[in-house]
Design a protein around this motif. Structure first.
Motif, mmCIF file in Angstrom:
data_model
loop_
_atom_site.group_PDB
_atom_site.id
_atom_site.type_symbol
_atom_site.label_atom_id
_atom_site.label_comp_id
_atom_site.label_asym_id
_atom_site.label_seq_id
_atom_site.Cartn_x
_atom_site.Cartn_y
_atom_site.Cartn_z
ATOM 1 N N LEU A 99 6.546 -9.441 -20.639
ATOM 2 C CA LEU A 99 5.662 -8.216 -21.593
ATOM 3 C C LEU A 99 6.199 -8.421 -22.867
ATOM 4 C CD1 LEU A 99 3.817 -5.982 -21.649
ATOM 5 C CD2 LEU A 99 5.489 -4.574 -21.416
ATOM 6 N N LEU A 138 8.272 -0.749 -16.643
ATOM 7 C CA LEU A 138 7.870 -2.079 -17.248
ATOM 8 C C LEU A 138 9.118 -2.931 -17.321
ATOM 9 C CD1 LEU A 138 5.491 -0.797 -20.073
ATOM 10 C CD2 LEU A 138 4.817 -1.533 -17.812
ATOM 11 N N GLU A 178 4.257 -2.925 -11.722
ATOM 12 C CA GLU A 178 5.594 -3.894 -11.505
ATOM 13 C C GLU A 178 5.070 -5.388 -10.858
ATOM 14 O OE1 GLU A 178 6.890 0.154 -11.094
ATOM 15 O OE2 GLU A 178 5.152 -0.670 -10.124
ATOM 16 N N CYS A 222 2.503 -6.914 -11.536
ATOM 17 C CA CYS A 222 1.557 -7.857 -12.417
ATOM 18 C C CYS A 222 2.750 -8.674 -13.234
ATOM 19 C CB CYS A 222 0.940 -7.021 -13.545
ATOM 20 S SG CYS A 222 -0.347 -5.872 -12.922
ATOM 21 N N GLU A 223 2.923 -9.891 -12.679
ATOM 22 C CA GLU A 223 4.115 -10.584 -13.005
ATOM 23 C C GLU A 223 3.941 -11.392 -14.143
ATOM 24 O OE1 GLU A 223 4.552 -12.939 -9.753
ATOM 25 O OE2 GLU A 223 5.376 -11.580 -8.220
ATOM 26 N N GLU A 224 2.533 -11.517 -14.693
ATOM 27 C CA GLU A 224 2.184 -12.236 -15.658
ATOM 28 C C GLU A 224 2.060 -11.465 -16.934
ATOM 29 O OE1 GLU A 224 2.661 -15.727 -16.244
ATOM 30 O OE2 GLU A 224 3.601 -15.740 -14.251
ATOM 31 N N LEU A 225 2.122 -10.223 -16.804
ATOM 32 C CA LEU A 225 1.523 -9.401 -17.848
ATOM 33 C C LEU A 225 2.185 -9.534 -19.112
ATOM 34 C CD1 LEU A 225 -0.264 -7.039 -18.317
ATOM 35 C CD2 LEU A 225 1.709 -5.238 -17.881
ATOM 36 N N LYS A 226 1.670 -9.875 -20.267
ATOM 37 C CA LYS A 226 2.026 -10.207 -21.328
ATOM 38 C C LYS A 226 1.706 -9.081 -22.656
ATOM 39 C CE LYS A 226 1.744 -15.101 -20.736
ATOM 40 N NZ LYS A 226 1.278 -16.401 -21.213
ATOM 41 N N CYS A 272 10.518 -4.460 -15.030
ATOM 42 C CA CYS A 272 10.050 -5.706 -14.067
ATOM 43 C C CYS A 272 9.044 -6.792 -14.686
ATOM 44 C CB CYS A 272 9.478 -5.123 -12.866
ATOM 45 S SG CYS A 272 10.476 -4.257 -11.810
ATOM 46 N N ASN A 273 8.490 -6.387 -15.755
ATOM 47 C CA ASN A 273 7.380 -7.379 -16.216
ATOM 48 C C ASN A 273 8.266 -8.066 -17.527
ATOM 49 O OD1 ASN A 273 5.917 -4.225 -15.741
ATOM 50 N ND2 ASN A 273 4.678 -6.126 -15.055
#
Length: 425
Positions: free
Chosen positions: A115, A109, A85, A87-91, A111-112
């Motif tokens: 993504l 996921l 949660e 990892c705000e920039e997770l793509k 919250c990401n």
């Protein structure tokens, strides 16, 4: 157990001058890592993290990597999706070939929001009925699932059937968790059996099971080779049983296989080290004191008898880039010994030499070692050569008039050097 250490990260950060605080990308794949740790404290600026093909059982200690955009944890022992949660920039998230059976954990996921790509190929959850529909309906921000684009019509249909699909997924999850519980019990039982068997073998090896056989002790030296062969045969049989035994593919079996391989590797290393220590010294002399010719480093050489200068010259083709400090030259009256990186080269000399007057030099072009050893026996003909030279110099005019065919007179050329030395005296 392999841990993530600062030294390991620095070694894998050569592209960043081994600086870890500003590191943006790091590859820790195939390191046999069993726990994910420290990266959120040491590498806060990470954007790309490769951790595939390790033994990580759980996603943890990555919540503070706010700039992380791509996380690859394929081929590990992960069973659920969690702790991402932060990892705000997770793509992009790659979970290929893990053991994820709790498909409902993909809800973490949500919250990401950035993504876009998710890979779950090779996980048990992909065999669930309604797997793709459930993931598509749960993660609205997702654009690609298992490399396949999610179309708008597919998402609308998945949302319409979401309640029914969700109930089916829950039922399949329960069945999977029961199966995993049985697999864990079976793995523990198998591990305990292997430990008991190993303990029994160790007891029998040290003679705890055979106290009534003291008469066999005198024959231990004779049967050492036979014991070694029996031990090798037992190890081969153990290997065959281990690899041929049918075992389900689980996190426990994967970890067990890794530890078995590591145990065998350490055993081989120990045997190799023991053989190195037991290696007998090289035989340089016989029991009667006769010096032997030995060439352990297998170097080319030439031995020249320089009669003109009354000396023996050894040209040893030492490795060109070998440091001179790794050479040790020992000249004795009847033989010469050279240690090249501890390996002896020994040669019996045709005549006695003077060790104190000998010299050793390295060639700057070829690296060869040239040892010059003056002979112990002096040449008595030196004065005769000098007197002949004097007679030749007195009648030099007469010889010039009588010389024929314009050919050089070799004896005079050979005697020029003794004459000069005589005049100096």
């Amino acid at each position: 157990m392999v841990r993530i250490t600062e030294d390991l990260i620095r070694r894998r950060a050569e592209h960043n001058n081994c600086e870890i605080f500003s590191l943006e990308e790091i590859s820790l794949h195939q390191q046999e890592i069993e726990k994910l740790e420290h990266l959120d404290k040491w590498c806060r600026d990470l954007k790309i993290l490769y951790l595939q093909n390790n033994l990580i059982p759980k996603i943890e200690n990555v919540g503070k990597l706010k700039k992380l955009e791509y996380l690859n944890v394929a081929l590990n022992n992960i069973e659920r999706i969690e702790n991402l949660e932060g990892c705000e920039e997770l793509k992009k998230l790659d979970l290929t070939a893990n053991f994820i059976g709790e498909l409902s954990s993909v809800a973490s996921l949500r919250c990401n929001i950035h993504l876009k790509e998710l890979f779950l190929v090779g996980n048990p959850c992909t065999e669930f009925e309604g797997y793709r529909q459930f993931v598509v309906a749960t993660l609205h921000q997702l654009k690609y699932l298992d490399s396949k684009e999610i179309e708008r019509s597919e998402r609308i249909k998945a949302l319409q059937n979401y309640p029914e699909v969700k109930w089916k997924i829950r039922e399949q999850e329960r069945a999977h968790l029961l199966k995993r519980a049985r697999e864990k019990e079976e793995a523990q039982r198998r591990m305990q059996e292997r430990k008991d068997k190993k303990k029994k073998q160790m007891d029998s090896k040290f003679g705890f099971d055979s106290p009534d056989s003291p008469q066999e002790k005198p024959n231990q030296a004779e049967g050492a080779g036979e014991q070694e062969r029996c031990r090798t045969a037992e190890n081969d049989e153990e290997d065959r049983r281990f690899w041929e035994e049918p075992t389900p593919y689980t996190p426990e079996s994967r970890l067990e296989t890794h530890r078995y391989i590591e145990e065998k590797r350490r055993a081989k290393d120990n045997i190799r080290e023991a053989k190195k220590k037991e290696k007998p010294p090289w035989t340089l002399m016989t029991a009667e004191g006769k010096v032997l010719n030995v060439n352990v480093p297998k170097l080319h050489f030439s031995l020249k008898d320089d009669e003109e200068n009354n000396q023996i010259i050894l040209d040893l083709a030492v490795y060109r880039h070998l440091d001179t400090s790794l050479l040790d030259v020992d000249v004795q009256p009847t033989y010469i010994r050279v240690l090249v990186k501890g390996k002896p080269f020994q040669l019996v000399l045709p005549e006695e030499v003077k060790p104190d007057s000998s010299s050793a030099k390295r060639s700057q072009t070829t690296g060869h070692l040239v040892v010059t050893m003056p002979k112990a026996k002096e040449i008595i003909l030196a004065k005769q050569k000098v007197s002949a030279s004097i007679k030749h110099s007195d009648c030099n005019t007469q010889q010039k008039t009588t010389r024929r065919d314009n050919q050089p007179f070799r004896s005079s050329a050979n005697m020029d050097e003794p004459v000069r030395s005589f005049r100096k005296l």
